[in-house]
Write a protein that holds these residues in place. Structure first.
Motif, short mmCIF file in Angstrom:
data_model
loop_
_atom_site.label_atom_id
_atom_site.label_comp_id
_atom_site.label_asym_id
_atom_site.label_seq_id
_atom_site.Cartn_x
_atom_site.Cartn_y
_atom_site.Cartn_z
N ARG A 269 0.85 -1.20 0.00
CA ARG A 269 0.00 0.00 0.00
C ARG A 269 0.88 1.24 0.00
O ARG A 269 1.70 1.45 0.90
N LEU A 270 0.70 2.05 -1.01
CA LEU A 270 1.57 3.20 -1.20
C LEU A 270 0.89 4.48 -0.74
O LEU A 270 -0.33 4.56 -0.62
N ASP A 271 1.70 5.48 -0.51
CA ASP A 271 1.18 6.80 -0.20
C ASP A 271 0.35 7.30 -1.37
O ASP A 271 0.85 7.43 -2.49
N GLN A 272 -0.93 7.60 -1.13
CA GLN A 272 -1.85 7.91 -2.21
C GLN A 272 -1.54 9.23 -2.92
O GLN A 272 -2.02 9.49 -4.00
N THR A 273 -0.76 10.08 -2.29
CA THR A 273 -0.49 11.39 -2.90
C THR A 273 0.96 11.55 -3.31
O THR A 273 1.35 12.64 -3.73
N ALA A 274 1.76 10.53 -3.16
CA ALA A 274 3.19 10.65 -3.44
C ALA A 274 3.44 11.02 -4.89
O ALA A 274 2.88 10.44 -5.80
N GLU A 275 4.31 12.01 -5.07
CA GLU A 275 4.85 12.40 -6.37
C GLU A 275 3.87 13.10 -7.30
O GLU A 275 4.28 13.86 -8.15
N PHE A 276 2.58 12.82 -7.18
CA PHE A 276 1.65 13.36 -8.17
C PHE A 276 1.64 14.88 -8.10
O PHE A 276 1.64 15.46 -7.01
N PRO A 277 1.67 15.56 -9.26
CA PRO A 277 1.75 17.02 -9.28
C PRO A 277 0.60 17.69 -8.51
O PRO A 277 -0.54 17.22 -8.55
N LYS A 278 0.93 18.74 -7.81
CA LYS A 278 -0.07 19.52 -7.08
C LYS A 278 -0.47 20.73 -7.91
O LYS A 278 0.34 21.29 -8.67
N VAL A 279 -1.70 21.15 -7.76
CA VAL A 279 -2.15 22.38 -8.40
C VAL A 279 -1.52 23.54 -7.66
O VAL A 279 -1.64 23.65 -6.43
N ASN A 280 -0.82 24.43 -8.38
CA ASN A 280 -0.14 25.54 -7.72
C ASN A 280 -1.14 26.58 -7.23
O ASN A 280 -2.35 26.51 -7.49
N TRP A 281 -0.64 27.59 -6.53
CA TRP A 281 -1.54 28.58 -5.91
C TRP A 281 -2.33 29.35 -6.96
O TRP A 281 -3.50 29.68 -6.74
N LEU A 282 -1.70 29.61 -8.12
CA LEU A 282 -2.41 30.33 -9.18
C LEU A 282 -3.54 29.47 -9.73
O LEU A 282 -4.65 29.97 -10.02
N GLY A 283 -3.27 28.18 -9.87
CA GLY A 283 -4.31 27.27 -10.35
C GLY A 283 -5.46 27.18 -9.37
O GLY A 283 -6.63 27.16 -9.76
N ARG A 284 -5.13 27.10 -8.06
CA ARG A 284 -6.19 27.03 -7.05
C ARG A 284 -7.01 28.31 -7.03
O ARG A 284 -8.24 28.29 -6.89
N LEU A 285 -6.32 29.45 -7.20
CA LEU A 285 -7.03 30.74 -7.23
C LEU A 285 -7.95 30.81 -8.45
O LEU A 285 -9.10 31.26 -8.35
N SER A 286 -7.45 30.34 -9.59
CA SER A 286 -8.26 30.35 -10.81
C SER A 286 -9.47 29.43 -10.67
O SER A 286 -10.58 29.76 -11.11
N ASN A 287 -9.25 28.25 -10.06
CA ASN A 287 -10.36 27.32 -9.87
C ASN A 287 -11.43 27.93 -8.97
O ASN A 287 -12.63 27.75 -9.22
N TYR A 288 -10.98 28.62 -7.94
CA TYR A 288 -11.95 29.25 -7.04
C TYR A 288 -12.70 30.37 -7.76
O TYR A 288 -13.94 30.48 -7.65
N ALA A 289 -11.96 31.19 -8.52
CA ALA A 289 -12.60 32.28 -9.27
C ALA A 289 -13.58 31.72 -10.30
O ALA A 289 -14.66 32.28 -10.53
N ALA A 290 -13.21 30.58 -10.92
CA ALA A 290 -14.10 29.96 -11.89
C ALA A 290 -15.37 29.46 -11.23
O ALA A 290 -16.47 29.58 -11.79
N SER A 291 -15.24 28.88 -10.03
CA SER A 291 -16.42 28.38 -9.33
C SER A 291 -17.35 29.51 -8.93
O SER A 291 -18.57 29.36 -8.94
N VAL A 292 -16.76 30.67 -8.60
CA VAL A 292 -17.58 31.84 -8.25
C VAL A 292 -18.24 32.43 -9.50
O VAL A 292 -19.44 32.73 -9.52
N THR A 293 -17.45 32.58 -10.56
CA THR A 293 -17.96 33.18 -11.79
C THR A 293 -19.08 32.34 -12.39
O THR A 293 -20.07 32.88 -12.90
N GLY A 294 -18.92 31.04 -12.36
CA GLY A 294 -19.92 30.17 -12.97
C GLY A 294 -20.98 29.67 -12.01
O GLY A 294 -21.79 28.81 -12.37
N HIS A 295 -20.99 30.20 -10.79
CA HIS A 295 -21.96 29.74 -9.79
C HIS A 295 -23.37 30.16 -10.19
O HIS A 295 -23.58 31.19 -10.84
#
Length: 488
Positions: A160-186
């Motif tokens: 059983r491996l670490d479920q989050t190991a190595e996989f790329p993370k969404v950077n802060w700009l991506g998280r901000l854009s995702n949040y803005a998109a969720s608000v804009t399209g709400h």
């Protein structure tokens, strides 16, 4: 003549995607990994001849990527701010509003083409990825069966491996854009948009339904569309970049699994090509794809430039009056509304085709776990929960239907007839500007909602694909290997 007919009928044909994963090869214990693509390489489909890209096409793709960059997004936001500040002084001038609306309409028209091309090349890319993953699955599945038969005494549970190991993370700009998109399209944002429209309509009688009253909403919706278009382009580009980093890691893990299996089994059979059939479409949907291919190609860009040149040329004959300024806004407004319906439709239908391709990959992956008698890792799932989510999804799905596209085209024809009856006066041209602007703005807002939902689900799909391959690789690595392959 036959060649000409074939050329003009080629766009719109979403044919089969053929792809093969480069075979991993080993020489004894020395490993020669020559499949090192890093990012995704896109091959084109045979029955719409895209087997090669001309230099102009490559440049256009580059321009599309740049248009979605953070720099362009910030630049456009700065321009909108300057426009708003200058409007305090010059906003009462009818000519000011007409000119600004025209420039905004041209900008949105250009980004219509960019978004369409971005959608089409993204679909080609992801379908090629699916074909190559399935190609390697055939070989890995065959070799796993051989591996299990020869090493049945050493079967064990997968570590059983670490479920989050190595996989790329969404950077802060991506998280901000995702949040803005969720608000804009709400759904609340969409309701607020229509409330503002009805408030504007309520002031119509007070303003004597004047041209100036109409220009106010035309300017406002034009500014909103500029923001929505450049924002949508930006979040798509960010998702493309993130997906490529995920796919590079999946490719690395998948290649390592294949290579390890080839070393321990001695299998040298080349990976088989896989053909994913194109989507089955109606004649209406084929016509929609045809239009989308034209808009998202150099032909569409060329037609746009021709229209602008003609508009400039007739300027002296019309003394560059307000009607002349409105002509280009009228044209781009009508075309933009149609493009809005087309974009929503193409996004939905191509997305469904991509989802089916990844569902097939999941089925094949799970079959490999059955071969080794182990349970697959737990999957990350994005839940379609919440009233707002369900309403947004339902509205987006409805607006992607073929008959809605036909309805939009009918509305465009009706507006042209109405403006002709009004002899293309200022009021007549505004009739062709304002309703299309209202409709297109709405369509682009719900497209952001759909894009945000699709991006979240695709990230989960890629993570699950990576985890399954990582666990399979862990299983194979549990068995020590010597310098010689397993004998038959």
């Amino acid at each position: 003549m036959e060649r000409f007919i074939k050329a003009i009928s080629a766009p719109g044909a979403k044919g089969a995607t053929a792809g093969v994963a480069p075979t991993q090869k080993s020489l004894g214990t020395a490993v020669n990994v020559w499949d090192n693509i890093g990012a995704v390489h896109v091959e084109k489909k045979a029955n719409y001849d895209r087997s090669f890209k001309r230099l102009l096409d490559l440049w256009l793709d580059k321009v599309v990527h740049v248009a979605g960059s953070g720099f362009v997004f910030v630049l456009v936001m700065a321009i909108l701010l300057v426009w708003a500040l200058l409007g305090i002084k010059y906003g009462q001038s009818e000519m000011w509003q007409v000119v600004i609306s025209d420039f905004q309409a041209i900008f949105c028209y250009i980004f219509d083409s960019f978004l369409m091309r971005q959608q089409l090349i993204g679909h080609d890319s992801i379908m090629m990825v699916a074909a190559r993953l399935r190609s390697r699955n055939i070989s890995n599945s065959r070799m796993l069966r051989h591996f299990v038969e020869k090493k049945s005494d050493k079967l064990c549970q997968i570590e059983r491996l670490d479920q989050t190991a190595e996989f790329p993370k969404v950077n802060w700009l991506g998280r901000l854009s995702n949040y803005a998109a969720s608000v804009t399209g709400h759904i609340i944002t969409i309701l607020f948009y229509w409330i503002c429209i009805f408030v504007w309509i309520g002031f119509g009688q007070y303003c004597d339904w004047s041209d100036e009253w109409q220009l106010y909403i035309n300017s406002a919706t034009s500014a909103l569309m500029v923001f929505v278009f450049v924002f949508l382009e930006n979040i798509r580009e960010q998702h493309r970049t993130y997906s490529e980093s995920c796919l590079a890691l999946i490719h690395k893990t998948d290649s390592s699994l294949e290579l390890r299996l080839r070393i321990v089994t001695g299998d040298t059979i080349e990976n088989e090509p896989v053909v994913i059939p194109g989507p089955q479409v109606t004649k209406i949907q084929r016509a929609i794809y045809y239009y989308a291919d034209i808009v998202g190609s150099l032909v569409g860009i060329g037609l746009m430039l021709v229209v602008i040149v003609i508009w400039v040329v007739i300027g002296p004959a019309m003394s560059f009056d307000s009607n002349w300024w409105l002509i280009i806004g009228t044209y781009t407004g009508l075309i933009g509304m149609t493009d809005g319906f087309i974009l929503r439709n193409v996004f939905h239908h191509l997305g469904q085709h991509e989802d089916k391709a990844f569902d097939q990959i999941r089925t094949e992956d799970l079959a490999m776990f059955d071969v080794i008698g182990a349970s697959p890792p737990a999957e990350e799932v994005i839940q379609d929960s919440g009233l707002s989510f369900r309403i947004s999804a339902a509205v987006g799905h409805f607006c992607s239907r073929e008959f809605v596209v036909v309805f939009g085209t009918t509305v465009m024809i009706g507006l042209v007839i109405g403006a002709s009856v009004m002899k293309w006066s200022t009021a007549g041209q505004l009739l062709c500007n304002i309703p299309p602007s209202l409709i297109e703005s709405f369509l682009m807002i719900i497209l952001i909602t759909s894009q945000n939902m699709a991006d979240a689900k695709r990230r989960a799909v890629l993570f699950n694909i990576y985890q399954r391959r990582r666990h399979l690789l862990s299983y194979v690595n549990d068995t020590p290997i010597d310098d010689t392959p397993i004998a038959d």
